[in-house]
Design a protein around this motif. Structure first.
Motif, PDB file in Angstrom:
ATOM      1  N   VAL A 149       1.183   4.927   0.982  1.00 37.06           N
ATOM      2  CA  VAL A 149       0.543   5.850   1.921  1.00 37.06           C
ATOM      3  C   VAL A 149       0.975   7.267   1.577  1.00 37.06           C
ATOM      4  O   VAL A 149       2.176   7.566   1.506  1.00 37.06           O
ATOM      5  N   LEU A 150       0.010   8.167   1.377  1.00 32.82           N
ATOM      6  CA  LEU A 150       0.280   9.555   1.025  1.00 32.82           C
ATOM      7  C   LEU A 150       0.088  10.451   2.238  1.00 32.82           C
ATOM      8  O   LEU A 150      -0.647  10.096   3.185  1.00 32.82           O
ATOM      9  N   ALA A 187       0.859  -1.186   0.000  1.00 27.54           N
ATOM     10  CA  ALA A 187       0.000   0.000   0.000  1.00 27.54           C
ATOM     11  C   ALA A 187       0.893   1.232   0.000  1.00 27.54           C
ATOM     12  O   ALA A 187       1.864   1.315   0.771  1.00 27.54           O
ATOM     13  N   ASP A 192      -1.706  12.962   2.813  1.00 26.60           N
ATOM     14  CA  ASP A 192      -3.083  13.370   3.105  1.00 26.60           C
ATOM     15  C   ASP A 192      -3.929  12.223   3.645  1.00 26.60           C
ATOM     16  O   ASP A 192      -5.148  12.368   3.829  1.00 26.60           O
ATOM     17  N   GLY A 193      -3.312  11.064   3.908  1.00 28.33           N
ATOM     18  CA  GLY A 193      -4.030   9.935   4.491  1.00 28.33           C
ATOM     19  C   GLY A 193      -4.539   8.937   3.490  1.00 28.33           C
ATOM     20  O   GLY A 193      -4.987   7.840   3.868  1.00 28.33           O
ATOM     21  N   ARG A 194      -4.472   9.243   2.209  1.00 25.80           N
ATOM     22  CA  ARG A 194      -4.940   8.300   1.197  1.00 25.80           C
ATOM     23  C   ARG A 194      -3.988   7.105   1.081  1.00 25.80           C
ATOM     24  O   ARG A 194      -2.801   7.230   1.339  1.00 25.80           O
ATOM     25  N   GLU A 195      -4.572   5.979   0.689  1.00 26.16           N
ATOM     26  CA  GLU A 195      -3.776   4.786   0.410  1.00 26.16           C
ATOM     27  C   GLU A 195      -4.056   4.329  -1.017  1.00 26.16           C
ATOM     28  O   GLU A 195      -5.211   4.226  -1.423  1.00 26.16           O
ATOM     29  N   LEU A 196      -2.974   4.069  -1.768  1.00 30.51           N
ATOM     30  CA  LEU A 196      -3.093   3.572  -3.128  1.00 30.51           C
ATOM     31  C   LEU A 196      -2.611   2.125  -3.159  1.00 30.51           C
ATOM     32  O   LEU A 196      -1.581   1.788  -2.567  1.00 30.51           O
ATOM     33  N   ARG A 197      -3.367   1.294  -3.850  1.00 34.01           N
ATOM     34  CA  ARG A 197      -2.976  -0.112  -4.016  1.00 34.01           C
ATOM     35  C   ARG A 197      -2.956  -0.433  -5.513  1.00 34.01           C
ATOM     36  O   ARG A 197      -3.931  -0.978  -6.052  1.00 34.01           O
TER      37      ARG A 197
END
Length: 615
Positions: free
Chosen positions: A507-508, A505, A510-515
């Motif tokens: 983790v950015l 994952a 701003d709290g976003r998670e990209l998968r």
């Protein structure tokens, strides 16, 4: 030194005032950026050629339109001008110069200068006393040469720490590749003679060596020393066999073959090397160009820069004529103190070698561009995934490694559009934190790396990868905020639930998670960078941990203070040599008696330690 500054630079007037002596000239833009460094056999003629109104290439016209001033440095000879030009290009990195970028250290053959010299592969600075032969295009060529040398001359290859502590011959002696000087099975005079003959062979004097050996063989036969004559006969036969297989054009050749291929802004120079008729293999170089440089200009720059740092052979065959060939040839000859010939349009077998180098340069350049294209595509995928407006030119990644808090090391690896930039990798030994506090370790490493960049105006990455989740990312974010660093995209690389590759994952801040998934080119690039940071951190940690453990072992031995510890390490060349020594060898060190030597040996090998009170 002469300098002219003007809003509109008058090149003709500047050139007219110059001397006809050799030297180096530098062109600067209005903001004092160095544009170009060049050499000249006659400064007035060379500089004047830029401003005489004759047609110029687009690159030259663009460069001249930016020139606001010029400096010149007069040298005594053309060879000095060549050396100075190379030094300035390497240190100042002018915008319009072709620059040979090769961070690798060329392998060489080292024949040490000591009582019992050893022969070995060497990389790096010439810090060990001895004679150096090369450089060779690759490690394979060095190993082949060393293999031949051990068969012919039976010189030792072992490190000094091993050599000093042998009590019986090793396997190399048993298989006929060493004469066992470690236990003096070979007389000093005979070993010295083998060293002299090995040096002759490496210097390209194999014909002279063969004649000398034949004379010695005849002399041994005349004096009824038949065993010695037989050994010399076998040595001559091996030498002649090698010569018959590896001669070029039916005779011993000492030459390099160079060919250049260009495509767009990319260039490849292929080097095919022969020494004493032996084919040492090929090596590819990828000089930095400006996209407007011709293959002739690239090859000329390569010849000038490469042979300033490496001894040129008697002949250098080129696949095309280069600018300033006569001047470069004269400068190389003066520097080498012998004739160095640059040749093109050669015939016969030599033409075949030039064609071979040319075809290899083209094939290698295509392969390199394909590889660089794939890297560029993955870098572009990262930009799109993160929503960045500008291309990703530089990526850095930090990782922390330790064993239950011991010997904590942080690594920083760097990737650019072409791949890893290993010369800019960094390790940070972490101290002053609670053992095992990965958050504090990450914050300290980030602070140390970027504080220096802020204070010294260093380069910043476009993307900063942190091996870890939200906690590690927050520490990096806080460290950058404290330093006032902006414009760096932070990304945490968190392992998936099952810690499987491809399930990470991202983790950015701003709290976003990209998968992105395992098929994503962007994630593949990030995995490559993260894995390299992990490898680099673990390597540094293991080295630091081993050093700390071995040093502490020595410090914990009763009776070993700083002075004795220093004497032991100096005598044996480090903790590895000390550990390989026996009790008797340890006791020979000044200040170490037999009882203390026994305690040292026992401590280093995990044996029961003798009681000091019983001494």
């Amino acid at each position: 030194m002469t300098a002219v500054v003007a809003n509109e630079f008058d090149g003709k007037a500047f050139a007219a005032a110059l001397t006809t002596a050799p030297g180096v000239y530098r062109m600067y833009a209005a903001d004092d950026t160095l544009l170009y460094v060049g050499k000249a056999g006659a400064l007035r003629k060379r500089v004047g050629s830029y401003f005489n109104g004759s047609p110029k290439s687009r690159r030259i016209m663009m460069m001249l339109s930016q020139v606001a001033r010029m400096d010149v440095t007069v040298t005594r000879t053309e060879a000095e001008a060549l050396l100075l030009e190379n030094q300035l290009i390497k240190s100042l990195n002018p915008r319009y110069n072709v620059s040979l970028r090769d961070d690798k250290t060329y392998p060489q053959v080292l024949l040490t200068r000591e009582q019992w010299p050893r022969i070995a592969l060497h990389r790096g600075p010439r810090a060990v006393p001895g004679r150096y032969y090369g450089p060779y295009p690759g490690v394979g060529a060095v190993r082949e040469t060393l293999n031949l040398m051990h068969k012919l001359f039976k010189l030792r290859s072992c490190e000094d720490s091993v050599f000093r502590n042998r009590s019986r011959p090793c396997l190399q002696y048993q298989i006929g590749r060493c004469s066992a000087p470690c236990v003096e099975l070979v007389p000093q005079a005979e070993y010295d003679e083998s060293v002299r003959r090995a040096a002759m062979f490496l210097e390209g004097k194999s014909d002279q060596l063969a004649e000398e050996l034949m004379q010695a063989m005849q002399q041994a036969s005349d004096t009824l020393e038949f065993e010695r004559a037989a050994r010399l006969r076998d040595l001559v036969a091996s030498l002649r066999s090698m010569q018959n297989r590896q001669y070029v054009d039916g005779r011993a050749a000492d030459l390099d073959v160079l060919a250049c291929a260009t495509q767009g802004a990319s260039a490849c120079v292929m080097l095919l090397a022969f020494r004493d008729g032996r084919n040492l293999g090929t090596r590819a170089f990828f000089p930095r160009t400006n996209g407007e440089d011709s293959a002739e200009e690239v090859l000329a720059a390569f010849v000038s820069q490469y042979y300033v740092e490496h001894e040129p052979p008697a002949e250098v065959l080129l696949d095309r004529q280069i600018p300033d060939a006569e001047m470069i040839e004269a400068a190389l000859s003066a520097s080498a103190e012998r004739k160095v010939a640059l040749k093109w349009n050669v015939r016969g077998e030599r033409a075949g070698y030039v064609d071979l180098a040319s075809r290899n340069a083209q094939i290698t350049l295509v392969a390199e561009m394909d590889s660089a294209g794939a890297q560029q595509a993955r870098s572009e995928a990262v930009r799109e995934m993160l929503g960045l407006a500008e291309p990703v030119k530089r990526v850095e990644c930090f990782d922390i490694s330790h064993t239950m808090g011991e010997a904590t090391v942080a690594s920083c690896v760097v990737f650019d559009a072409a791949g890893p930039v290993r010369a800019q990798y960094r390790r940070y030994n972490i101290s002053g934190i609670e053992p095992g506090d990965d958050y504090a370790a990450m914050r300290q490493a980030i602070d140390r790396r970027f504080r220096r960049a802020v204070e010294e105006g260093g380069v910043l990455p476009d993307v900063l990868l942190i091996d870890g989740g939200a906690g590690q990312l927050a520490q990096a974010q806080a460290a950058l905020a404290d330093l006032g660093v902006e414009g760096v995209m932070l990304v945490g690389v968190a392992k998936g639930v099952e810690r499987r590759a491809g399930h990470e994952a991202l983790v950015l801040p701003d709290g976003r998670e990209l998968r992105p998934g395992a098929a994503s080119p962007a994630l593949q690039f990030i995995q490559q960078v993260r894995d390299e940071a992990h490898r680099f951190a673990i390597t540094g940690h293991r080295g630091r941990r081993q050093k700390a453990r071995m040093t502490s072992k020595l410090e914990d031995i009763p009776g070993i203070g700083p002075r004795r510890r220093a004497s032991l390490l100096k005598h044996f060349g480090g903790i590895t040599g000390l550990k390989a020594a026996g009790e008797a060898e340890i006791a020979r060190v000044e200040g170490i008696n037999a009882a203390l030597a026994a305690r040292i040996y026992a401590n280093l090998h995990g044996l029961s330690v003798p009681d000091p009170a019983a001494e």
